[in-house]
Design an enzyme around this catalytic site. Sequence first.
Site, PDB file in Angstrom:
ATOM      1  CG  LEU C 239      -1.896   1.189   1.324  1.00  0.00           C
ATOM      2  CD1 LEU C 239      -2.891   1.179   0.182  1.00  0.00           C
ATOM      3  CD2 LEU C 239      -2.613   1.196   2.665  1.00  0.00           C
ATOM      4  CG  ASP C 240      -0.739   4.651   0.070  1.00  0.00           C
ATOM      5  OD1 ASP C 240      -1.290   4.630  -1.044  1.00  0.00           O
ATOM      6  OD2 ASP C 240      -1.345   4.856   1.121  1.00  0.00           O
TER       7      ASP C 240
END
Lengths: 296, 296, 296, 296
Positions: C239-240
């Site tokens: 994530l990210d």
Amino acid sequence: MNRPTASEDDRRYVLALGTPDRTGIVARISTFLAEVGGSIVEAAYHADADSGWFFTRQAVRASSIGLGLDELRERFATVAADLGPETEWTLHDTGVRKRIVLLVSKEGHCLHDLLGRAAGGELPADIAAVIGNHPDLEEVTRQHGIDFHYVSFPKDPAERGPAFEQVRKLVDVHDPHAVVLARFMQVLPPDLCDHWAGRAINIHHSFLPSFVGARPYHQAFARGVKLIGATCHYVTAELDAGPIIEQDVIRVDHADEVRDMVRQGRDIEKLVLARGLRWHLEDRVLVHGRKTVVFS
Amino acid sequence: MNRPTASEDDRRYVLALGTPDRTGIVARISTFLAEVGGSIVEAAYHADADSGWFFTRQAVRASSIGLGLDELRERFATVAADLGPETEWTLHDTGVRKRIVLLVSKEGHCLHDLLGRAAGGELPADIAAVIGNHPDLEEVTRQHGIDFHYVSFPKDPAERGPAFEQVRKLVDVHDPHAVVLARFMQVLPPDLCDHWAGRAINIHHSFLPSFVGARPYHQAFARGVKLIGATCHYVTAELDAGPIIEQDVIRVDHADEVRDMVRQGRDIEKLVLARGLRWHLEDRVLVHGRKTVVFS
Amino acid sequence: MNRPTASEDDRRYVLALGTPDRTGIVARISTFLAEVGGSIVEAAYHADADSGWFFTRQAVRASSIGLGLDELRERFATVAADLGPETEWTLHDTGVRKRIVLLVSKEGHCLHDLLGRAAGGELPADIAAVIGNHPDLEEVTRQHGIDFHYVSFPKDPAERGPAFEQVRKLVDVHDPHAVVLARFMQVLPPDLCDHWAGRAINIHHSFLPSFVGARPYHQAFARGVKLIGATCHYVTAELDAGPIIEQDVIRVDHADEVRDMVRQGRDIEKLVLARGLRWHLEDRVLVHGRKTVVFS
Amino acid sequence: MNRPTASEDDRRYVLALGTPDRTGIVARISTFLAEVGGSIVEAAYHADADSGWFFTRQAVRASSIGLGLDELRERFATVAADLGPETEWTLHDTGVRKRIVLLVSKEGHCLHDLLGRAAGGELPADIAAVIGNHPDLEEVTRQHGIDFHYVSFPKDPAERGPAFEQVRKLVDVHDPHAVVLARFMQVLPPDLCDHWAGRAINIHHSFLPSFVGARPYHQAFARGVKLIGATCHYVTAELDAGPIIEQDVIRVDHADEVRDMVRQGRDIEKLVLARGLRWHLEDRVLVHGRKTVVFS
């Protein structure tokens, strides 16, 4: 009639105040200032919806008030008392020169920058002393006519207590308004953080909260960020987590290696520290909890 | 007991005031606001040393005051009178929606940007109408449910009087708080500048005072500047010389041709216009002479 | 003799290439381009000391080469083979319009911005379709003549597999050059990250790696940072944490509440996404490991 | 076999070249570099559509080439000859330290900044001497172990010829790669502009072309601009109109008086001069007509 000299005309009484918000605070303070004849030169207010506190900073032309600082403080104390027991305030006279002490290591760019600003009359304080855990920056400091103290730090962090104790004594003899960690590279022990709370100012070479701790430019390089930054903050016991005063960034790209980031980052570190320190010394920074109100 | 709804809680009475500076102005205003129970949410002050004027903007929670806008205005008029005959002030209710009219030509980026902001609920005003001297932007305007009026402009500048007269009528029917020249590309005649004084807002595609007049990106390219910019300003009879509300810049380099500057400049134009217009609509911009005070 | 039309004159063959660095790569490539008569309009190189790889992007005037794209690709394949088996390269014809698909949720500012850029002829691709997990943005999409598909997502993340499968099909029918998560607010499952590797582009509303995950403006507000930012990056399973294409920041202060940050942050999100997407579509972004080379 | 030392490994031969554009230039140069075994570390190209010229800068690892600088220059001269008689080129060895001379007046911030950078090993040149038309900055210069020459300038501009002649001699004895007007505040006579063409670098305290000439911060204040800037440019006979190397800006607002602009502007002047000078010394700036190509 004597006209005040230019510099006398520039002298200010600066009030900085925080208190739980309620109706009528501004009226109470401004009525008081009007009663003592105060000519307000700068005024800033902030009602913080999140914390429910109110903050203000007011700079009044000193010559407009027929009172000395002590008498003004005494009279204002009754206003502050009316605002409630949680009220925090300071009242300074810009005609009284402040003092700062710098802690440094080997990297000289922030020191050079502050010495240059002091020499140019730009810094609103005197540099009372510089303390280094390496002797590298002694010469340039002395060339500017400022005392330098070298304190040797043991390799083993567990044995650095006496060195920090020595630093504390060297600092405290000046009772400074700011203790500036100008790339000091040593983590202050918790008791020193407490002792200098609200006065110890650090420049961290990243855009916090990214890249806490050691070698932030290496971390930034590894992550491939497109901007690098610097953060000026008050020192607290939790590493790089104190209230932030100022931050800024500069653009980098894929062609920049770590050493390029180090070089370009220095310019941002210098600027951000100089701005943050200036605001602190001009009573423009009010700390509340983990955050700051900055009336820049 | 009824709790105000969220949006009712956000309703503000906004006072903006300028007057020759003297001691006691803040006390007078804040005492008045405290007397009517006003809970101040935002307050900003500026004592202008150059002009000797004092400016303030105060936003008060409407629900904290037991008066309607008209009654509040009436009461405040006596305060303003005390401050002297030169005093200029406005008092607005953010619960009353403002109106704007846009003047456009062929370039649609500023229009698209403002339509998008309006659709997202971000614009503190309704777009009452769009008027174009070309029909190109009619369709996108109508798709957003907004009236578009096409006014044909003759080639010969000397013969444009009737067209401007038609624009004036189409605008004035809405009695707008702002007439936005969103890349309108026509120089307003002096009588319209006067008629809409303080309401006509232009976005110029250069960092003024550089590159006044036509084809500023071509001028910037020819000069070899390293940053290009945009300027949002009030329209006055002197071309591109009105009081500046907001400016910003973006970096360019030798590889950018004029068309690259045009493309990149659009992003700055959009931002600068949107910010300047927002501040104008929120009564954050006070004009004094050729300059503005912006309480952003 | 026929002069190429203006737009024909603007047609480019764009080569983007990465390979382990060694002496003579530039000579090999530029000699090849000279042999086929290629007039180089833009050329950028980067020798990455850290990874030991070499990257280049070259834009050649298509009309200067007497070969079609397929033939040029075939011939260049022998050059690439000489450079070794690890060599990665693409060769595109800017005369062939690219396609993108947008994934959206309720927040429309990035969609509005991209639609406005498309309408203004600024986007180097066609928006083939917009897919939303809410129907809110259907109307504005259709007004621009673009298909909108609403896919309902179950509350329970564990049950979203079929919805994602439907999104995949709706996207893949267009075989797009970019799948843009324009504030989509859903975390792509790992298999979709793999499937769209190098094509799925996200805009995250923080200056990564600060404030990963949900509600980054709330996190920024709580920490008291003085700048907020946005990050355009390729989507990966973590994530990210995918390779960053572009980032930028905007200044905030103590007076900005979360909703002010949300509003101001939108402008940065729009800009950063538009720039990152443009560079991706123009083959200016070369991914290597966790990082990007951006020949902007 | 001897491994080059780290600093030997950092030594570069830097080629900077401009020539009328035609097909095959890159191939010709890169083939030459490959033939002499050159390992290219940095390479940048620019084909200027407006002027029809081509520019390149290439940095090659010196240790990768089995030739001394003189021999390399001799061999490259045949390549340059092939590219035509208008071709302009330089070839430098970063192992040979460059020299600069600074011209100053009373304002010390740029001098302090450059001295600090020199002390920190950041400046890619030695400061050979500082020349002042006031003695104010003599002490700080000498503290850094650098010669300072005071040259008295008559009040009457018409009588300054001998003073400029003295400055010319004091400068020329060092045959410097850059003559830096670090807030020198004197307009160079045309013959000195010619004599030092391409080497005399000025920092002007405005964002040119705005506010040419004297007291630019006063001009900026009077106009009410929202950003102030600084410009680093080559000196030519036309005042403040030489080719621009670098510019930057900083935000100001209505609360900033002239003296605040002066103070904040200093930080931008220092940065812009330091960046521009660095690029000049690293052969990153190619001048063509009134403009520069900067391979930063």
